[in-house]
Motif scaffolding. Structure first.
Motif, mmCIF file in Angstrom:
data_model
loop_
_atom_site.group_PDB
_atom_site.id
_atom_site.type_symbol
_atom_site.label_atom_id
_atom_site.label_comp_id
_atom_site.label_asym_id
_atom_site.label_seq_id
_atom_site.Cartn_x
_atom_site.Cartn_y
_atom_site.Cartn_z
ATOM 1 N N UNK A 16 116.582 30.353 0.660
ATOM 2 C CA UNK A 16 116.645 30.967 1.982
ATOM 3 C C UNK A 16 117.375 30.204 3.519
ATOM 4 N N UNK A 17 116.987 28.492 3.267
ATOM 5 C CA UNK A 17 117.664 28.559 4.937
ATOM 6 C C UNK A 17 119.580 28.971 4.581
ATOM 7 N N UNK A 18 119.755 28.741 3.527
ATOM 8 C CA UNK A 18 121.080 28.188 3.042
ATOM 9 C C UNK A 18 121.663 30.050 3.590
ATOM 10 N N UNK A 19 121.003 31.150 3.636
ATOM 11 C CA UNK A 19 121.399 32.210 4.236
ATOM 12 C C UNK A 19 121.317 32.300 5.365
ATOM 13 N N UNK A 20 120.091 31.145 5.759
ATOM 14 C CA UNK A 20 120.010 32.156 8.035
ATOM 15 C C UNK A 20 120.944 31.025 8.027
ATOM 16 N N UNK A 21 121.227 29.767 7.901
ATOM 17 C CA UNK A 21 122.505 28.906 8.199
ATOM 18 C C UNK A 21 123.874 29.615 8.279
ATOM 19 N N UNK A 43 119.032 32.873 14.710
ATOM 20 C CA UNK A 43 118.807 33.232 13.191
ATOM 21 C C UNK A 43 119.283 31.494 12.134
ATOM 22 N N UNK A 44 119.970 30.977 13.192
ATOM 23 C CA UNK A 44 120.611 30.031 12.178
ATOM 24 C C UNK A 44 119.265 28.554 12.128
ATOM 25 N N UNK A 45 118.597 28.562 13.417
ATOM 26 C CA UNK A 45 117.427 27.868 13.520
ATOM 27 C C UNK A 45 116.255 28.199 12.591
ATOM 28 N N UNK A 46 116.158 29.217 11.723
ATOM 29 C CA UNK A 46 115.038 29.421 11.287
ATOM 30 C C UNK A 46 115.554 29.744 9.740
ATOM 31 N N UNK A 47 116.545 28.755 10.233
ATOM 32 C CA UNK A 47 116.783 28.105 8.556
ATOM 33 C C UNK A 47 116.388 26.713 8.504
ATOM 34 N N UNK A 48 115.763 25.809 9.745
ATOM 35 C CA UNK A 48 115.191 24.359 10.204
ATOM 36 C C UNK A 48 114.018 25.099 9.505
#
Length: 353
Positions: A16-21, A43-48
């Motif tokens: 899921x982190x990879x998906x957001x990044x 969305x990118x930082x939702x990966x954090x």
């Protein structure tokens, strides 16, 4: 929990982190339009947050499978806190660095996401002695007063410190939201302040999670708290949902009405977090036959976010203001699905043999 399942549950937050990044970077570099910048960065930082949830998942799973050691004990929480601090630094840079108008909203939102990641990392730190929860739950409860603290658990000072971190993060988010909403007549302030308010609801829900874990490990979790902490998380979810619906209703047709859908998505995350708190409350000194059904809550909230995003994708074809919430809700769906893996891990780790 066998090795294959443990790998699967640890893989979910990483995927899921990879998906957001990847999705966030794709949207950001696809166009320089303000909507692409906002949606891509958020969305990118939702990966954090997914990475911080991975720290929690790995901390608990390694204790269940007997592969926990001192290196992992410190490395996983440090990873979570590092990610949170990097996210906060990036958000502050966007808020105070280059004076680009469409950096205002994503800058403040990224700072809010850093506060959520900070709370999640604190939950990971609180989980470093997770195996004491089923042990303490098996002890008899006293007729009156608090149970006797377990010497192997946290000290009172350590417990209070963990709770203080989550409380400070939530308080900072609430203050940040009201400071922004002071100038609600300005659309960017209304949007950023409302989203920060939803983030504050999420952080407040995470206070319940951190407190539940820390207090059950120390063995000073009371009967009253079995109702208080789940009620807190559910209340925060309802506040975010109602707040979002009110914004949609009163601002319908205006430029900022789309932010109501983002608040609804944040409410779904609060409900997903509540499932973990409910599970911990239900299994404390009790047999709860439906414990293995509780992980369905974050699955349902993830599906809700994804289906709502699908509707907003269609609406964005003719109304570009829905471009951002449609894509951000997809990221919220990833967060909810990541929380499904955490709840499943908790259910497995606390299941009575």
């Amino acid at each position: 929990m066998n090795r294959s399942i443990s790998i699967l549950f640890r893989a979910i937050p990483l995927v899921m982190a990879l998906l957001c990044f990847s999705y966030g970077a794709y949207i950001y570099f696809a166009s320089s339009a303000p909507g692409n910048v906002t949606a891509g960065v958020v969305i990118f930082f939702l990966g954090t947050i997914c990475l911080a949830l991975f720290a929690t998942a790995a901390t608990i799973i390694r204790q269940i499978t007997g592969t926990y050691n001192n290196t992992v004990r410190y490395a996983l929480p440090v990873m979570g806190y590092s990610v949170a601090l990097i996210t906060l630094a990036f958000g502050i840079y966007m808020c105070t660095g280059p004076r680009i108008p469409h950096y205002f909203v994503p800058g403040h939102v990224v700072c809010g996401l850093a506060l959520i990641a900070l709370c999640v990392s604190t939950a990971a730190t609180a989980s470093t002695r997770f195996t004491l929860i089923p042990e303490n739950s098996a002890r008899p409860l006293p007729e009156q007063g608090r149970p006797q603290p377990n010497p192997a658990g946290f000290t009172l000072a350590e417990e209070r410190l963990l709770e203080a971190v989550a409380v400070c993060a939530a308080l900072a988010a609430w203050i940040w939201a009201f400071v922004l909403l002071k100038d609600y007549e300005i659309t960017p302030h209304l949007v950023a302040g409302s989203v920060m308010g939803g983030i504050a609801c999420v952080c407040t829900s995470l206070i319940g999670l951190v407190s539940s874990i820390a207090r059950q490990i120390r063995n000073d979790y009371t009967r009253r708290e079995r109702h208080f902490w789940p009620s807190l998380a559910l209340t925060m979810g309802c506040i975010a949902l109602v707040w979002g619906l009110l914004l949609i209703f009163f601002l319908w047709g205006k430029p900022a009405d789309f932010v109501g859908f983002v608040l609804i998505g944040l409410g779904m995350i609060c409900l997903s977090i509540s499932s973990k708190i409910i599970l911990l409350a239900k299994i404390w000194h009790a047999d709860y036959p439906l414990a293995n059904r509780i992980p369905l809550i974050p699955v349902l909230t993830a599906l809700f976010c994804l289906f709502l995003a699908a509707f907003l994708f269609e609406e964005a074809v003719t109304k570009t203001k829905f471009f951002v919430p449609a894509r951000v809700l997809t990221g919220f769906g990833a967060i909810c699905f990541t929380l499904f893996s955490i709840v499943s891990i908790l259910e497995s780790g606390t299941r009575k043999k």
